[in-house]
Structures are given as C-alpha cells and as structure tokens.
Design a protein around this motif. Sequence first.
Motif, short mmCIF file in Angstrom:
data_model
loop_
_atom_site.label_atom_id
_atom_site.label_comp_id
_atom_site.label_asym_id
_atom_site.label_seq_id
_atom_site.Cartn_x
_atom_site.Cartn_y
_atom_site.Cartn_z
N SER A 10 -3.96 18.94 8.39
CA SER A 10 -4.40 17.68 7.78
C SER A 10 -4.83 17.92 6.34
CB SER A 10 -5.58 17.10 8.55
OG SER A 10 -5.19 16.81 9.87
N ASP B 96 0.29 12.22 9.72
CA ASP B 96 -0.70 13.16 10.27
C ASP B 96 -0.94 12.86 11.75
OD1 ASP B 96 -2.57 15.03 10.74
OD2 ASP B 96 -4.04 14.31 9.27
N GLU B 97 -0.26 13.57 12.60
CA GLU B 97 -0.35 13.38 14.06
C GLU B 97 -0.29 11.90 14.43
OE1 GLU B 97 -2.99 15.73 16.29
OE2 GLU B 97 -3.34 17.18 14.70
MG MG Z 1 -5.59 17.30 11.75
#
Ligand code: MG
Lengths: 299, 254
Positions: B45, B175-176
């Motif tokens: 991240s 991000d995910e």
């Molecule tokens: Mg992360």
Amino acid sequence: MVTHETSQDINDPPRHEHMEVVPRRSVLRFVPPLIVVFVGLALLQSVVLNPNFEWPLVGSYLFSTAILEGLATTLGLTAMCMLTGAVLGIIIAVMHRSEHWLVVGFAKVYIWFFRGTPILVQLIFWYNLAALFPNLSIGVPFGPSLFTVNTNTLITPFMAAFLGLSLNEGAYMAEIVRAGIGSVDTGQEEAARAIGMTRLRAMRRIVLPQAMPFIIPPTGNETIGMLKMTSLVSVISLSDLLYSAQTIYSRNFEVIPLLLVCCCWYLLLTSVLTVIQGRIERHYARGRHSATPQPGERT
Amino acid sequence: MSFHMVEAVGVEKQIGHQMILKGIDFTVDRGEVVSLIGPSGSGKSTFLRCINHLTKITGGYLAVDGEPVGYRRSDNKLYELSDAEVALTRAEIGMVFQRFNLFGHKTAIENVIEGPVQVKRQPVERARARAAALLERVGLSSKADAYPSQLSGGQQQRVAIARALAMDPKLMLFDEPTSALDPELVGEVLAVMKDLAADGMTMVVVTHEMAFAREVCDRVAFMDDGRVVECGPPNEVFNNPTSERARSFFARVL
Ligand SMILES: [Mg+2]
Ligand SMILES: Nc1ncnc2c1ncn2[C@@H]1O[C@H](COP(=O)(O)OP(=O)(O)O)[C@@H](O)[C@H]1O
C-alpha cells in the motif's frame, strides 16, 4: 407421570388476560410527590406572592423601549459573534492540520491563549486597547505605515465586545470543528486527493460537509452559551439587555424587578434556541442511523 | 522517446525511524497489467501511495510517464511541485481503495462527476452524461441516484472504479480492491477490472486473488519486507519462485 405433568405446567403459556395485576403499594410512595408539591407551593408563595418582587413593575418594564433596544443589541451581538466565531473556528481548525509547523503553531497558540484567559479579562483588554496602542496603523513591520487610525475611534464598546467574544468563540469553535473533522474517515480525504483535489478543496468539498453532523449540535450549545455570555459586555458599558436594565435601576433603584426582566428575556430566548437545537440534533441523529440520507446531509 | 509508465529505482520510504520501503526496483510499461503480491505489512500500500504521491518518497527515483513524481525537471535540477501542481498530476492517475472510500454525502453519480467538475472544470451536463455511461459500463445505471450506504460492497467498489475512470487516467492503481468484499461479490468487481485490462489500461493491482493475477496480469511482482523480491510472468513466479520467502508465501495462498 409426575415429571411429565410438571413440564407440561411449565410449558403452558401463562394467560395474562385472566390475571389481575397487583402493583406494589407502599405508603412511602406518596412521600416524594408530596415533597415536590410542598416545595413548589412554598416557592410559588415566596416568589409570586412576595410583594418585594414587584411583578407589576416587571410587567411594565418587560417591553419598555430601553429594554427592547438592549435586547436587540444582545441578539445582534450573539448572531455576529457566533457567525464570526464559527468562520474563525473552521479556519483555525484547518490551519491546525496544515503541513507547515509555523501554521500549526499559530493555531495551537491561538487556541491556547483564548481558551486559557478569562473572557471578562479579554473584553476589558480590548476595551482598553487604546492604552497600549494609541494609534493603529497598517504597514510594513518596522517600515513605513500606509494607514493610521486613532484607536479610540475604532474600538467602540460594540467593537471591543465583538472582537473579544468572536476571537474567544473562534478558539472554542476550532476545537469543535477539529473533533468533527477527526470523526470523518481519513479515507475520504485520501480519495478526494486521489482524484486530483488539493488538500484545501478536499477539506471544503468532502471532509467538512461530512463533519457537519458532528459540528452542528455542539454549536447549538455554544450559541446558547454565547447568548448569556454577551451579558458580560455590560462591564464595558455596551447597552445590551443587562446593561440597559442596570442603567434603569441605577436611577430608580428597582434592582430586583429589572433583573427579573432580564431573566425573563434570557429564559425565553434560551428556550427558543433549545427547541431549535433539539430539532437539529434529532435531524442529524436520524440521518446517521437510517440508510436513507436526509436532505440536510447533502450539500 | 518512450518512457516506462512507472519507473522505480531504489525507492525508499522512511516513517520515523522505520524503513518501510527499502529500495524498490520496479517498472510498468504502457498497457501492462502488473500485480503486486506479498504478505501483509510488506509495504504494498505504501508503494502505491508513493506512485500517486499521496506520500513522499525519502530516497531513490520514482517517475510516472517519464516525469519524476512530485517534481519538475528542468536544467538537470528537480524543482519540488506545489500542492496544487501535484494534485494535477494525481488527477491523471486513478486509485481504487480496499475500503472503497466513496464520498458518503454524495450519490453514486455525484461521486463520479465530482472530479471532472471540480478538478477538470467540465460543465456539469457533460460530466453527468459521461458518468452515466461509465456507470453503465460497470453495470450500475440503475443505482446512479443511490447513496453509498444504500449499495453493497461490490456495487460501491464498482462506483469507485467508475469515479477513477471519469478522470481519464493513464494509469490505474488498485489497493486490494476485493479484500473487503464478501466472497460472492468479488467476481463482479474482478469482471470490471478484467474488462479494463482488456481495454488496454495500464494497471498496478495489489491483490490476493491469485487466479486473477494468473489470468489477467502480464507480470506479477512479489514484495517482501519493503523490497520487490521477484518479478516476472505469473506462471514463472508462481511455479518456480527463486526465493524461500516467495515459496512459503505461495505455499500458503495458492
Ligand atoms: Mg495494504
Ligand atoms: N503512516 C504510517 N506510519 C507508520 N508506519 C506505517 C504507516 N503506514 C504504514 N506503516 C507501516 O509500514 C508497513 C507497510 O505497510 P503497508 O504499506 O500498509 O503494507 P501492506 O499494504 O503490504 O500490507 C507496515 O509495517 C505498517 O505498519
């Protein structure tokens, strides 16, 4: 089978409709209401029927011109100071989140100073500003000045009251706004910046509107406090509600009736504000709990 | 002269005394879809946020589309950009978050037009028309006037993708995007991403969806402890990892 019968009994639903409900009766249960009624009557007798309160006089002053003019000043001052204080509060709260230590420092010192000194002292200070700075001028520090004005002509009692109360309120509102901003998920600002907003625009468009449900209810409290706090300006001889009453009783010595006139008005106004605040709080409470956002939540 | 879309050379990020990124070497070419995988806390991240300059790198070199992130190059010097200038470069990079981060006080379509209207100064009507088309593309035309709280996680994430696309980004960062979703909602979001990839969008995707990485990504990069440890075509990295860390990680997730 005994066991079977017992379990049968337990599982039988109790039939309420055939049972008489017997409330607990204690002779003592009459005591608290009796005390309330007794105290109430005693107060009523000692206040309403007490000739020293001179209620007829209170009635005759309630709508007198001087009192109503004072009331107008009190209301105007409250509105102006709350408005200015709220704007200052937002600015200080945003400065508090700046990336620049000097800007953050300014916000911290501001809050520290105005919350840390009595408002009465601040008011007297602004009123006596001329003693410190006989003339106020705009210009370059240590350099030439462009514009100069005599402090006494600029700082009227109203100006001193306005400055003192607004600057002080700014510090309290800054704390309220700061808490409001803090309760908005940081992901909101991040997403706003990710689509190309500057920090300031993200604050104005995305974060502050969502902080409002947390900011508005305590601001109602502040407004009620401000209404009563304006009575302090009587020390700098500004003709607000209280000072107007004081002016009258300094002539006719009817101190108590005139103070009662003030109390009636303050009570009426705070009651009105309390009702409005209750409405606003319910509005935002509803918005937060239900899935359907309220119209007020939009902006 | 053509540049990599993302070029990272020895990128470092230090927060306090902690080195979070310890020298990342990584490139993404135009039109490429690259996934970043690795254990939680490895800095994925943080690295994405560096690419978008939501956070500043503290060492190394990082450029997007040939321009150093957060700086302007002139006469062999790097001049730091102002907040407003950085914001403009950020407007060209779309970002999709794990927790959607839709603006809670705005409807789906208002979320999508916010950037075009506020940042690109497009007329509202034009932005709305475009937004409606984008919502249609992610299969949510009927939800245009719904608030985020009225949408499922999968629907919120698709609106978030539409919001990012409305800025016409040259690069999309994810991000995910499916980690916060119930399993049955993962597919609808991945489908939208596949569609984007097929369309030629350059994408960097942090994900734990190995099947998606294998099927859609041109390359996968395995990150561990602030470094990119392995990088290559999915089959190569998944089937023959060279490092022990990658081997044990894949043994757990594959
Ligand atoms: Mg992360
Ligand atoms: N703002 C921050 N301050 C301190 N530590 C941070 C901050 N952001 C991330 N970290 C730390 O950096 C490491 C990497 O975090 P992150 O990039 O979120 O990893 P990942 O996304 O791979 O799970 C973690 O150990 C995390 O605790």
